[in-house]
Design a protein around this motif. Structure first.
Motif, PDB file in Angstrom:
ATOM      1  N   ILE A  58       0.845  -1.201   0.000  1.00 10.05           N
ATOM      2  CA  ILE A  58       0.000   0.000   0.000  1.00 10.05           C
ATOM      3  C   ILE A  58       0.882   1.253   0.000  1.00 10.05           C
ATOM      4  O   ILE A  58       0.639   2.193  -0.766  1.00 10.05           O
ATOM      5  N   LEU A  59       1.910   1.261   0.827  1.00 11.24           N
ATOM      6  CA  LEU A  59       2.821   2.402   0.886  1.00 11.24           C
ATOM      7  C   LEU A  59       3.599   2.538  -0.419  1.00 11.24           C
ATOM      8  O   LEU A  59       3.776   3.642  -0.932  1.00 11.24           O
ATOM      9  N   ALA A  60       4.051   1.420  -0.975  1.00 15.80           N
ATOM     10  CA  ALA A  60       4.783   1.456  -2.244  1.00 15.80           C
ATOM     11  C   ALA A  60       3.915   2.029  -3.361  1.00 15.80           C
ATOM     12  O   ALA A  60       4.376   2.855  -4.153  1.00 15.80           O
ATOM     13  N   ALA A  61       2.659   1.607  -3.401  1.00 18.91           N
ATOM     14  CA  ALA A  61       1.734   2.119  -4.426  1.00 18.91           C
ATOM     15  C   ALA A  61       1.488   3.608  -4.223  1.00 18.91           C
ATOM     16  O   ALA A  61       1.423   4.370  -5.197  1.00 18.91           O
ATOM     17  N   ALA A  62       1.366   4.044  -2.968  1.00 21.23           N
ATOM     18  CA  ALA A  62       1.164   5.469  -2.686  1.00 21.23           C
ATOM     19  C   ALA A  62       2.376   6.290  -3.118  1.00 21.23           C
ATOM     20  O   ALA A  62       2.224   7.388  -3.670  1.00 21.23           O
ATOM     21  N   ILE A  63       3.559   5.756  -2.902  1.00 22.94           N
ATOM     22  CA  ILE A  63       4.776   6.465  -3.323  1.00 22.94           C
ATOM     23  C   ILE A  63       4.816   6.578  -4.844  1.00 22.94           C
ATOM     24  O   ILE A  63       5.138   7.638  -5.391  1.00 22.94           O
ATOM     25  N   LEU A  64       4.479   5.504  -5.541  1.00 26.57           N
ATOM     26  CA  LEU A  64       4.483   5.544  -7.004  1.00 26.57           C
ATOM     27  C   LEU A  64       3.409   6.494  -7.529  1.00 26.57           C
ATOM     28  O   LEU A  64       3.635   7.176  -8.537  1.00 26.57           O
ATOM     29  N   LEU A  65       2.276   6.553  -6.864  1.00 31.39           N
ATOM     30  CA  LEU A  65       1.257   7.531  -7.238  1.00 31.39           C
ATOM     31  C   LEU A  65       1.806   8.943  -7.050  1.00 31.39           C
ATOM     32  O   LEU A  65       1.579   9.823  -7.882  1.00 31.39           O
ATOM     33  N   GLY A  66       2.557   9.152  -5.978  1.00 33.97           N
ATOM     34  CA  GLY A  66       3.201  10.447  -5.755  1.00 33.97           C
ATOM     35  C   GLY A  66       4.176  10.799  -6.864  1.00 33.97           C
ATOM     36  O   GLY A  66       4.266  11.955  -7.278  1.00 33.97           O
ATOM     37  N   VAL A  67       4.890   9.804  -7.367  1.00 35.78           N
ATOM     38  CA  VAL A  67       5.813  10.037  -8.484  1.00 35.78           C
ATOM     39  C   VAL A  67       5.043  10.504  -9.711  1.00 35.78           C
ATOM     40  O   VAL A  67       5.429  11.466 -10.379  1.00 35.78           O
ATOM     41  N   VAL A  68       3.944   9.838 -10.007  1.00 38.97           N
ATOM     42  CA  VAL A  68       3.129  10.214 -11.165  1.00 38.97           C
ATOM     43  C   VAL A  68       2.600  11.635 -11.006  1.00 38.97           C
ATOM     44  O   VAL A  68       2.680  12.453 -11.933  1.00 38.97           O
TER      45      VAL A  68
END
Length: 83
Positions: A58-68
């Motif tokens: 969940i945290l990894a996906a949130a970080i990648l969303l932040g990158v986008v």
């Protein structure tokens, strides 16, 4: 080093996209970005990969969303088919 997890693949593809954007924009007569602006999303890709591989998806996906979001807001990426 082998790409073994979904996080490895996702972060490598996102990082490759960042590199492509950097190279493309650095060829412009008047570059619109500074080199340092690419560091935060690049580091975030590495962090997301680590966090994802450690079992916190969940945290990894949130970080990648932040990158986008960073790429669209700060680097002002515009998709050609979206107006």
């Amino acid at each position: 080093m082998a790409l073994e997890t979904v996080w490895d693949w996702l972060t490598v593809f996102m990082f490759a996209g960042l590199v492509t954007l950097l190279i493309q924009r650095s060829q412009e007569e008047e570059p619109r970005d500074e080199l340092w602006q690419y560091a935060p999303p690049a580091v975030a890709c590495a962090v997301a990969n680590y966090v994802g591989n450690e079992g916190i998806p969940i945290l990894a996906a949130a970080i990648l969303l932040g990158v986008v979001l960073y790429v669209f807001k700060v680097l002002k990426l515009q998709l050609p088919f979206v107006r």
